[in-house]
Design a protein around this motif. Structure first.
Motif, PDB file in Angstrom:
ATOM      1  N   THR A  48       1.240  -1.203   0.073  1.00 48.53           N
ATOM      2  CA  THR A  48      -0.005   0.657   0.305  1.00 48.53           C
ATOM      3  C   THR A  48       1.103   1.188   0.336  1.00 48.53           C
ATOM      4  OG1 THR A  48      -1.727  -1.246   1.038  1.00 48.53           O
ATOM      5  CG2 THR A  48      -1.975   1.570   0.949  1.00 48.53           C
ATOM      6  N   MET A  49       1.864   1.189   0.769  1.00 52.23           N
ATOM      7  CA  MET A  49       2.909   2.529   1.206  1.00 52.23           C
ATOM      8  C   MET A  49       3.501   2.502  -0.439  1.00 52.23           C
ATOM      9  SD  MET A  49       1.820   3.814   3.746  1.00 52.23           S
ATOM     10  CE  MET A  49       3.170   4.951   3.919  1.00 52.23           C
ATOM     11  N   LEU A  50       4.145   1.993  -0.994  1.00 56.30           N
ATOM     12  CA  LEU A  50       4.620   1.474  -1.916  1.00 56.30           C
ATOM     13  C   LEU A  50       3.914   2.758  -3.358  1.00 56.30           C
ATOM     14  CD1 LEU A  50       6.952   1.864  -3.747  1.00 56.30           C
ATOM     15  CD2 LEU A  50       6.701  -0.634  -4.781  1.00 56.30           C
ATOM     16  N   ASN A  51       3.166   2.187  -3.358  1.00 55.14           N
ATOM     17  CA  ASN A  51       2.085   3.223  -4.514  1.00 55.14           C
ATOM     18  C   ASN A  51       2.002   4.472  -3.524  1.00 55.14           C
ATOM     19  OD1 ASN A  51       1.604   0.529  -5.976  1.00 55.14           O
ATOM     20  ND2 ASN A  51      -0.801   0.441  -5.676  1.00 55.14           N
ATOM     21  N   TRP A  52       1.623   4.559  -2.869  1.00 55.12           N
ATOM     22  CA  TRP A  52       1.340   5.803  -2.429  1.00 55.12           C
ATOM     23  C   TRP A  52       2.211   6.529  -2.162  1.00 55.12           C
ATOM     24  CZ3 TRP A  52       3.436   8.624   2.478  1.00 55.12           C
ATOM     25  CH2 TRP A  52       2.156   9.435   2.819  1.00 55.12           C
ATOM     26  N   LEU A  54       5.214   6.195  -4.586  1.00 54.76           N
ATOM     27  CA  LEU A  54       5.235   6.553  -5.873  1.00 54.76           C
ATOM     28  C   LEU A  54       4.100   7.370  -6.480  1.00 54.76           C
ATOM     29  CD1 LEU A  54       7.505   3.494  -6.780  1.00 54.76           C
ATOM     30  CD2 LEU A  54       8.283   5.411  -5.751  1.00 54.76           C
ATOM     31  N   SER A  55       2.889   7.877  -5.727  1.00 54.75           N
ATOM     32  CA  SER A  55       1.964   8.286  -6.738  1.00 54.75           C
ATOM     33  C   SER A  55       2.723   9.704  -6.719  1.00 54.75           C
ATOM     34  CB  SER A  55       0.758   8.369  -5.626  1.00 54.75           C
ATOM     35  OG  SER A  55       0.861   8.878  -4.722  1.00 54.75           O
ATOM     36  N   ALA A  56       3.721  10.489  -5.846  1.00 52.68           N
ATOM     37  CA  ALA A  56       4.357  11.283  -6.459  1.00 52.68           C
ATOM     38  C   ALA A  56       4.886  11.866  -7.621  1.00 52.68           C
ATOM     39  CB  ALA A  56       5.072  11.668  -5.108  1.00 52.68           C
ATOM     40  N   GLY A  57       5.565  10.336  -7.800  1.00 52.55           N
ATOM     41  CA  GLY A  57       7.104  10.562  -8.843  1.00 52.55           C
ATOM     42  C   GLY A  57       6.621   9.109  -9.787  1.00 52.55           C
ATOM     43  N   VAL A 116       4.845  18.827  -6.934  1.00 47.68           N
ATOM     44  CA  VAL A 116       4.530  19.215  -5.395  1.00 47.68           C
ATOM     45  C   VAL A 116       5.702  18.066  -4.920  1.00 47.68           C
ATOM     46  CG1 VAL A 116       2.886  19.453  -3.850  1.00 47.68           C
ATOM     47  CG2 VAL A 116       2.046  20.069  -6.178  1.00 47.68           C
ATOM     48  N   PRO A 117       6.007  19.221  -3.754  1.00 43.42           N
ATOM     49  CA  PRO A 117       7.478  18.409  -2.844  1.00 43.42           C
ATOM     50  C   PRO A 117       6.313  17.133  -2.343  1.00 43.42           C
ATOM     51  CG  PRO A 117       7.922  19.976  -2.551  1.00 43.42           C
ATOM     52  CD  PRO A 117       6.703  20.784  -3.223  1.00 43.42           C
ATOM     53  N   PHE A 118       6.417  16.594  -1.924  1.00 46.05           N
ATOM     54  CA  PHE A 118       6.479  15.275  -1.492  1.00 46.05           C
ATOM     55  C   PHE A 118       6.208  15.422   0.104  1.00 46.05           C
ATOM     56  CE2 PHE A 118       5.314  10.692   0.248  1.00 46.05           C
ATOM     57  CZ  PHE A 118       4.267  10.254   0.212  1.00 46.05           C
ATOM     58  N   GLU A 119       5.529  15.137   1.201  1.00 44.09           N
ATOM     59  CA  GLU A 119       5.993  15.874   2.343  1.00 44.09           C
ATOM     60  C   GLU A 119       5.253  14.659   3.486  1.00 44.09           C
ATOM     61  OE1 GLU A 119       5.995  20.052   4.654  1.00 44.09           O
ATOM     62  OE2 GLU A 119       5.434  20.071   1.906  1.00 44.09           O
ATOM     63  N   GLY A 129      13.648  10.417  -7.660  1.00 50.06           N
ATOM     64  CA  GLY A 129      14.212   9.840  -6.597  1.00 50.06           C
ATOM     65  C   GLY A 129      14.334   9.813  -5.615  1.00 50.06           C
ATOM     66  N   GLU A 130      14.585  10.827  -5.026  1.00 47.31           N
ATOM     67  CA  GLU A 130      14.860  11.076  -3.285  1.00 47.31           C
ATOM     68  C   GLU A 130      13.299  10.026  -2.538  1.00 47.31           C
ATOM     69  OE1 GLU A 130      16.663  14.999  -3.168  1.00 47.31           O
ATOM     70  OE2 GLU A 130      14.068  15.323  -2.357  1.00 47.31           O
ATOM     71  N   VAL A 131      12.085  10.419  -3.070  1.00 48.07           N
ATOM     72  CA  VAL A 131      10.463  10.051  -2.497  1.00 48.07           C
ATOM     73  C   VAL A 131      10.855   7.858  -3.366  1.00 48.07           C
ATOM     74  CG1 VAL A 131       9.609   9.892  -4.360  1.00 48.07           C
ATOM     75  CG2 VAL A 131       8.258  10.414  -1.939  1.00 48.07           C
ATOM     76  N   PHE A 132      11.161   7.976  -4.208  1.00 47.30           N
ATOM     77  CA  PHE A 132      11.786   6.595  -4.973  1.00 47.30           C
ATOM     78  C   PHE A 132      12.322   5.693  -3.616  1.00 47.30           C
ATOM     79  CE2 PHE A 132      13.932   3.509  -7.842  1.00 47.30           C
ATOM     80  CZ  PHE A 132      12.817   2.663  -8.315  1.00 47.30           C
TER      81      PHE A 132
END
Length: 157
Positions: A48-52, A54-57, A116-119, A129-132
């Protein structure tokens, strides 16, 4: 660098799948003393969290069932579940689908700034790549929790 991140992500997911396949499903729903969640919750949480994340990137095309958010997002726990969770095999199927999608991530997409930055709490990611990369640090942490759950459950038997 970006291709190395993708390969690391693939390796992390292969380790997760291999590890959870080896755990008997009969202990997936046991919560040992000192823990709030189960093996099943941690496995579903990883998917679940991987999809969440990577929804930003570089979003994955893996669609998870709608009830995964209510079952497995941060802040949920099995004690609050009102619906039946997915089986071990279903969880492995979704993790495997995500693994297949990881090999399709374009390395160039990881160097792109996010719209939009992912917070998340005190964390803030501006580049895909940072959130990835953080998504797979998160995955490794939960693999460690799963390992601890297995050890705690085996020690209690």
């Amino acid at each position: 660098m970006s291709q190395a991140s993708i390969q690391t992500a693939i390796t992390a997911r292969q380790l997760v799948i291999g590890s959870i396949q080896a755990i008997p499903e009969k202990i997936y729903d046991m919560t040992p003393a000192g823990f709030n969640n189960t093996i099943r919750w941690n496995v579903g949480h990883i998917a679940t969290m991987l999809n969440w994340f990577l929804s930003a990137g570089p979003a994955l095309n893996t669609k998870l069932p709608e009830n995964f958010v209510g079952l497995f997002m941060s802040g949920t726990k099995p004690a609050d579940w009102t619906a039946a969770p997915p089986s071990k095999e279903e969880l492995i199927q979704y993790l495997s689908l995500q693994l297949n999608e990881l090999s399709r991530v374009n390395p160039e997409s990881l160097i792109m700034p996010l719209d939009v930055p992912f917070e998340m709490g005190p964390l803030k990611f501006a580049i895909a790549g940072e959130v990835f990369n953080f998504a797979f640090i998160h995955e490794a942490v939960h693999l460690g929790v799963i390992s601890s759950l297995v050890k705690a459950l085996q020690a209690g038997n």
